[in-house]
Design a protein around this motif. Sequence first.
Motif, mmCIF file in Angstrom:
data_model
loop_
_atom_site.group_PDB
_atom_site.id
_atom_site.type_symbol
_atom_site.label_atom_id
_atom_site.label_comp_id
_atom_site.label_asym_id
_atom_site.label_seq_id
_atom_site.Cartn_x
_atom_site.Cartn_y
_atom_site.Cartn_z
ATOM 1 N N LEU A 32 0.829 -1.203 0.000
ATOM 2 C CA LEU A 32 0.000 0.000 0.000
ATOM 3 C C LEU A 32 0.864 1.253 0.000
ATOM 4 O O LEU A 32 0.622 2.193 -0.761
ATOM 5 C CB LEU A 32 -0.931 0.008 1.215
ATOM 6 N N VAL A 33 1.894 1.262 0.834
ATOM 7 C CA VAL A 33 2.785 2.422 0.912
ATOM 8 C C VAL A 33 3.509 2.619 -0.415
ATOM 9 O O VAL A 33 3.593 3.734 -0.931
ATOM 10 C CB VAL A 33 3.789 2.275 2.079
ATOM 11 N N GLU A 34 4.006 1.541 -1.015
ATOM 12 C CA GLU A 34 4.722 1.662 -2.291
ATOM 13 C C GLU A 34 3.813 2.216 -3.386
ATOM 14 O O GLU A 34 4.193 3.140 -4.115
ATOM 15 C CB GLU A 34 5.296 0.320 -2.734
ATOM 16 N N VAL A 35 2.610 1.683 -3.501
ATOM 17 C CA VAL A 35 1.670 2.159 -4.519
ATOM 18 C C VAL A 35 1.329 3.623 -4.273
ATOM 19 O O VAL A 35 1.272 4.434 -5.208
ATOM 20 C CB VAL A 35 0.398 1.284 -4.537
ATOM 21 N N SER A 36 1.128 3.981 -3.020
ATOM 22 C CA SER A 36 0.787 5.362 -2.684
ATOM 23 C C SER A 36 1.918 6.318 -3.060
ATOM 24 O O SER A 36 1.673 7.388 -3.626
ATOM 25 C CB SER A 36 0.480 5.489 -1.191
ATOM 26 N N VAL A 37 3.139 5.939 -2.761
ATOM 27 C CA VAL A 37 4.286 6.785 -3.097
ATOM 28 C C VAL A 37 4.436 6.892 -4.609
ATOM 29 O O VAL A 37 4.647 7.979 -5.147
ATOM 30 C CB VAL A 37 5.580 6.259 -2.433
ATOM 31 N N ARG A 38 4.293 5.784 -5.319
ATOM 32 C CA ARG A 38 4.384 5.815 -6.787
ATOM 33 C C ARG A 38 3.309 6.729 -7.381
ATOM 34 O O ARG A 38 3.579 7.518 -8.286
ATOM 35 C CB ARG A 38 4.242 4.411 -7.374
ATOM 36 N N ASN A 39 2.083 6.619 -6.871
ATOM 37 C CA ASN A 39 0.992 7.469 -7.372
ATOM 38 C C ASN A 39 1.270 8.939 -7.097
ATOM 39 O O ASN A 39 0.994 9.795 -7.947
ATOM 40 C CB ASN A 39 -0.343 7.054 -6.748
ATOM 41 N N GLU A 40 1.797 9.255 -5.935
ATOM 42 C CA GLU A 40 2.096 10.652 -5.602
ATOM 43 C C GLU A 40 3.211 11.192 -6.480
ATOM 44 O O GLU A 40 3.151 12.342 -6.939
ATOM 45 C CB GLU A 40 2.479 10.782 -4.125
ATOM 46 N N ILE A 41 4.208 10.389 -6.760
ATOM 47 C CA ILE A 41 5.297 10.819 -7.647
ATOM 48 C C ILE A 41 4.747 11.099 -9.043
ATOM 49 O O ILE A 41 5.073 12.123 -9.655
ATOM 50 C CB ILE A 41 6.424 9.764 -7.685
ATOM 51 N N GLU A 42 3.882 10.231 -9.544
ATOM 52 C CA GLU A 42 3.282 10.433 -10.866
ATOM 53 C C GLU A 42 2.427 11.692 -10.880
ATOM 54 O O GLU A 42 2.452 12.460 -11.841
ATOM 55 C CB GLU A 42 2.447 9.213 -11.273
ATOM 56 N N ARG A 43 1.666 11.925 -9.809
ATOM 57 C CA ARG A 43 0.834 13.126 -9.718
ATOM 58 C C ARG A 43 1.700 14.379 -9.744
ATOM 59 O O ARG A 43 1.403 15.342 -10.436
ATOM 60 C CB ARG A 43 -0.006 13.109 -8.435
ATOM 61 N N ARG A 44 2.805 14.335 -9.025
ATOM 62 C CA ARG A 44 3.710 15.499 -9.000
ATOM 63 C C ARG A 44 4.353 15.738 -10.358
ATOM 64 O O ARG A 44 4.521 16.888 -10.768
ATOM 65 C CB ARG A 44 4.778 15.322 -7.924
ATOM 66 N N LYS A 45 4.732 14.672 -11.049
ATOM 67 C CA LYS A 45 5.293 14.828 -12.397
ATOM 68 C C LYS A 45 4.265 15.458 -13.330
ATOM 69 O O LYS A 45 4.587 16.349 -14.119
ATOM 70 C CB LYS A 45 5.733 13.474 -12.956
ATOM 71 N N THR A 46 3.039 14.967 -13.258
ATOM 72 C CA THR A 46 1.965 15.492 -14.097
ATOM 73 C C THR A 46 1.717 16.960 -13.785
ATOM 74 O O THR A 46 1.560 17.782 -14.696
ATOM 75 C CB THR A 46 0.674 14.672 -13.893
ATOM 76 N N GLN A 47 1.691 17.307 -12.508
ATOM 77 C CA GLN A 47 1.479 18.695 -12.093
ATOM 78 C C GLN A 47 2.608 19.585 -12.596
ATOM 79 O O GLN A 47 2.368 20.682 -13.109
ATOM 80 C CB GLN A 47 1.373 18.778 -10.566
ATOM 81 N N ALA A 48 3.848 19.120 -12.468
ATOM 82 C CA ALA A 48 5.003 19.906 -12.921
ATOM 83 C C ALA A 48 4.942 20.128 -14.435
ATOM 84 O O ALA A 48 5.240 21.229 -14.922
ATOM 85 C CB ALA A 48 6.307 19.211 -12.538
ATOM 86 N N GLU A 49 4.537 19.109 -15.187
ATOM 87 C CA GLU A 49 4.425 19.243 -16.639
ATOM 88 C C GLU A 49 3.309 20.226 -17.002
ATOM 89 O O GLU A 49 3.455 21.034 -17.915
ATOM 90 C CB GLU A 49 4.167 17.875 -17.282
ATOM 91 N N PHE A 50 2.204 20.175 -16.277
ATOM 92 C CA PHE A 50 1.096 21.102 -16.492
ATOM 93 C C PHE A 50 1.565 22.546 -16.282
ATOM 94 O O PHE A 50 1.299 23.424 -17.103
ATOM 95 C CB PHE A 50 -0.048 20.761 -15.534
ATOM 96 N N VAL A 51 2.288 22.772 -15.195
ATOM 97 C CA VAL A 51 2.798 24.116 -14.902
ATOM 98 C C VAL A 51 3.799 24.547 -15.970
ATOM 99 O O VAL A 51 3.765 25.681 -16.442
ATOM 100 C CB VAL A 51 3.425 24.169 -13.494
ATOM 101 N N ARG A 52 4.684 23.634 -16.388
ATOM 102 C CA ARG A 52 5.682 23.956 -17.412
ATOM 103 C C ARG A 52 4.996 24.388 -18.710
ATOM 104 O O ARG A 52 5.360 25.390 -19.309
ATOM 105 C CB ARG A 52 6.595 22.757 -17.675
ATOM 106 N N ARG A 53 3.973 23.619 -19.134
ATOM 107 C CA ARG A 53 3.265 23.965 -20.364
ATOM 108 C C ARG A 53 2.526 25.291 -20.225
ATOM 109 O O ARG A 53 2.491 26.097 -21.157
ATOM 110 C CB ARG A 53 2.277 22.856 -20.742
ATOM 111 N N GLY A 54 1.951 25.542 -19.059
ATOM 112 C CA GLY A 54 1.253 26.805 -18.828
ATOM 113 C C GLY A 54 2.199 27.985 -18.888
ATOM 114 O O GLY A 54 1.886 29.022 -19.501
ATOM 115 N N MET A 55 3.362 27.840 -18.276
ATOM 116 C CA MET A 55 4.355 28.927 -18.298
ATOM 117 C C MET A 55 4.843 29.170 -19.722
ATOM 118 O O MET A 55 5.030 30.321 -20.130
ATOM 119 C CB MET A 55 5.530 28.603 -17.367
ATOM 120 N N ALA A 56 5.047 28.096 -20.477
ATOM 121 C CA ALA A 56 5.487 28.243 -21.869
ATOM 122 C C ALA A 56 4.413 28.962 -22.683
ATOM 123 O O ALA A 56 4.733 29.827 -23.522
ATOM 124 C CB ALA A 56 5.796 26.876 -22.475
#
Length: 90
Positions: A32-56
Motif C-alpha cells: 500500500l505504501v509503495e503504490v501510494s508513493v508511486r501514485n504521488e510521484i506520478e501526480r507530481r510529475k503530471t502537475q510539474a508538466e502542467f505548470v511547465r506547459r502553462g508557463m510556456a
Amino acid sequence: MKTATIPPVRVDPAFREEMEQSLQGSETLAALVEVSVRNEIERRKTQAEFVRRGMAAIQETVARNNGIPAAEMIAELKQMLAAARQRQQA
C-alpha cells in the motif's frame, strides 16, 4: 539491480490502524505504501508538466503580444455561464 528501502515513517497508532483496515485482500502495508508513493510521484510529475506547459504558453503569448485582456475574458466567460444556466433552466 538491488532494491532499496523507503525510510520508515512514524505515524499515530490510530492512523496505522486505519491503514491496516483499508488493505484489500492479501495486500500488505508495504505494498500500500509503495503504490501510494508511486501514485504521488506520478501526480507530481503530471502537475510539474502542467505548470511547465502553462508557463510556456504565457511566454509565447507575451512574445507574440496576442493575449486577451483579463476583463474581456471574464466578461465572455460570464456570458457563457449565463447562457448555460439559461439552457439548463429550459
